[in-house]
Design an enzyme around this catalytic site. Structure first.
Site, PDB file in Angstrom:
ATOM      1  NE  ARG A   1      -1.734  -2.416   2.747  1.00  0.00           N
ATOM      2  CZ  ARG A   1      -1.658  -4.079   2.333  1.00  0.00           C
ATOM      3  NH1 ARG A   1      -2.705  -3.785   1.832  1.00  0.00           N
ATOM      4  NH2 ARG A   1      -1.060  -4.652   2.554  1.00  0.00           N
ATOM      5  CB  THR A   2       2.861   2.507   2.360  1.00  0.00           C
ATOM      6  OG1 THR A   2       2.564   2.037   3.258  1.00  0.00           O
ATOM      7  CG2 THR A   2       4.240   4.336   2.433  1.00  0.00           C
TER       8      THR A   2
ATOM      9  CE  LYS B   1      26.425  -3.821  -5.663  1.00  0.00           C
ATOM     10  NZ  LYS B   1      26.478  -2.789  -6.794  1.00  0.00           N
TER      11      LYS B   1
ATOM     12  NE  ARG C   1       7.072   0.935   5.137  1.00  0.00           N
ATOM     13  CZ  ARG C   1       5.223  -0.018   4.731  1.00  0.00           C
ATOM     14  NH1 ARG C   1       6.240  -1.444   4.356  1.00  0.00           N
ATOM     15  NH2 ARG C   1       4.345   1.269   5.063  1.00  0.00           N
TER      16      ARG C   1
ATOM     17  CG  HIS D   1       3.979   4.363   8.336  1.00  0.00           C
ATOM     18  ND1 HIS D   1       3.133   4.805   7.277  1.00  0.00           N
ATOM     19  CD2 HIS D   1       3.336   2.577   8.706  1.00  0.00           C
ATOM     20  CE1 HIS D   1       3.036   4.189   6.453  1.00  0.00           C
ATOM     21  NE2 HIS D   1       2.961   2.903   6.496  1.00  0.00           N
TER      22      HIS D   1
HETATM   23  N1   CP Z   1      -0.042  -0.511   5.927  1.00  0.00           N
HETATM   24  C1   CP Z   1       0.908  -0.379   5.635  1.00  0.00           C
HETATM   25  O1   CP Z   1       2.084   0.125   5.486  1.00  0.00           O
HETATM   26  O2   CP Z   1       0.769  -0.867   4.701  1.00  0.00           O
HETATM   27  P1   CP Z   1       1.834  -1.463   3.536  1.00  0.00           P
HETATM   28  O3   CP Z   1       3.129  -2.469   4.678  1.00  0.00           O
HETATM   29  O4   CP Z   1       1.980  -2.378   2.644  1.00  0.00           O
HETATM   30  O5   CP Z   1       3.040  -0.754   3.003  1.00  0.00           O
END
Ligand code: CP
Length: 309
Positions: free
Chosen positions: A58-59, A87, A108, A136
Site C-alpha cells: 500500500r504505502t 553491498k 521505509r 508511520h
Molecule cells: N499500511 C501499510 O503500511 O501497508 P504496507 O506495509 O503494505 O505498505
C-alpha cells in the site's frame, strides 16, 4: 508557499492543528479533481524516489500513484537486496546519491530513527514511510482522513486501537495525531503488547482520556472506531512468543451484534487473522476504503512539501 514547503515528514506529532487541516483540505481537493477525471500537472518536472528496505504494497504503490496522478515521475528501490545497501553502503551515502536523482525521497527502513537520519543527510524533503517499530506518519494522516470521511467528525469519538500496540508503528503515529482532537482512547492489547509508556504519557498529557484493557468485547461495545492491527511477527525475537500471541484478537461477525450500528472498522493492512473475511460485508468495514485514501493524502503531502500546493 505554505509552512510545509521543504519540510520533512518524520513523525505524526510534528504537525500543528493548522497543518493537519491544510493536509486534509488539500487531499479533499485532489481527490475531487481525480474523481472528476482531471489530469493534473502539479508535480510536472519533479521526480520522487521511493526507497523501501522493508516489504510494502500500500504505502509504496499509493505514493507512486500519488506522484503519477500529480504529473510527476517516480524512481524506486522496492527491496534493500536490489540496491547497493546489500553491498554495505550506508544510509547516509545512499541518500546523498539519491538526492542527485530525485526531488523528494520516501523511505521505509527497519530501524527506528532511519528517516530522521536520512533527513539529516539531505536538504530535500524526506517522508517517513515507516521506520521499524517507530512511526508511520503518512499512514496516520490517511487514517484521520478516513475517520473524517466515515464518521464526518473526530471530536467526541471513542477510538479503540487493538492488537500489537507495542510494535505497531501505525498505532503509535495515530495515537499521537489524534491527541490533537477531543477523543477518548481504548488501547486494547495483551499485556506483552501494550502501547509504549511514552506514547500513553504523551497522549494523556494532551488531556486525552485513555483506558488500557485486554477486553476486545468491551471495546467493540463502546467504540465509534475500532482500529485492528496485525501482530508484527517481524519484530519478535522469540518465535514461540509470536505463536503465543498471534491470534490474541480475532474480529468475527458474531461479535459485531453488540457494536454500535455506526461503528467504523479500520485496519492499516495487511491483515493476517485479525479480521475474519466475513466482516468485510459489514457496512462500516472501511479498511479497503482506508487504503485507497492513501492516494489523496500522499498527493497532498508530496505537493505541499514540494511547495507546489
Ligand atoms: N499500511 C501499510 O503500511 O501497508 P504496507 O506495509 O503494505 O505498505
Amino acid at each position: 508557499m505554505t509552512k510545509l514547503s521543504s519540510k520533512d515528514v518524520l513523525r505524526s506529532d510534528q504537525f500543528s492543528k493548522a497543518e493537519i487541516d491544510l493536509i486534509m483540505e488539500t487531499a479533499r481537493t485532489y481527490e475531487a479533481a481525480v474523481d472528476a477525471g482531471e489530469v493534473l500537472d502539479v508535480m510536472k518536472g519533479k521526480v520522487l524516489s521511493t526507497l523501501f528496505y522493508e516489504p510494502s504494497t500500500r504505502t509504496r504503490l499509493s505514493f507512486e500513484t500519488a506522484m503519477l496522478r500529480l504529473g510527476g515521475d517516480v524512481i524506486t528501490v522496492a527491496e534493500a537486496k536490489s540496491s547497493s545497501a546489500a553491498k554495505g553502503e550506508s544510509l547516509h551515502d545512499t541518500i546523498k546519491t539519491v538526492e542527485g536523482y530525485a526531488d523528494v525521497i520516501v523511505l521505509r527502513h527497519p530501524q527506528i530513527g532511519a528517516a530522521k537520519e536520512a533527513a539529516e543527510a539531505t536538504d530535500q524533503p524526506v517522508l517517513n514511510a515507516g521506520d521499524g517499530a517507530g512511526q508511520h506518519p503518512t499512514q496516520s494522516l490517511l487514517d484521520l482522513y478516513t475517520i473524517l470521511k466515515e464518521q464526518k467528525k473526530v471530536d467526541g469519538l471513542t477510538i479503540a486501537l487493538a492488537g500489537d500496540l507495542r510494535n505497531g508503528r501505525t498505532v503509535h503515529s495515530l495515537a499521537l495525531l489524534l491527541a490533537n482532537y477531543d477523543v477518548r482512547f481504548l488501547f486494547v492489547a495483551p499485556d506483552a503488547l501494550r502501547m509504549p509508556t511514552e506514547i500513553v504519557e504523551q497522549v494523556k498529557a494532551a488531556g486525552i482520556d485513555v483506558q488500557e484493557t485486554e477486553n476486545l468485547s468491551q471495546a467493540i461495545c463502546e467504540a465509534d472506531v475500532l482500529y485492528m492491527t496485525r501482530i508484527q511477527r517481524e519484530r519478535f525475537e522469540d518465535p514461540a512468543e509470536y505463536e503465543r500471541l498471534k491470534d490474541a484478537f480475532i474480529l468475527r461477525n458474531d461479535a459485531l451484534a453488540s457494536a454500535k450500528p455506526s461503528l467504523t472498522i479500520m485496519h492499516p493492512l495487511p491483515r493476517v487473522n485479525e479480521i475474519d473475511p466475513d466482516v468485510d460485508a459489514f457496512a462500516g468495514a472501511a479498511y479497503f476504503r482506508q487504503s485507497a485514501n492513501g492516494v489523496p493524502i500522499r498527493m497532498a503531502l508530496l505537493a505541499l512539501v514540494s511547495g507546489r500546493a
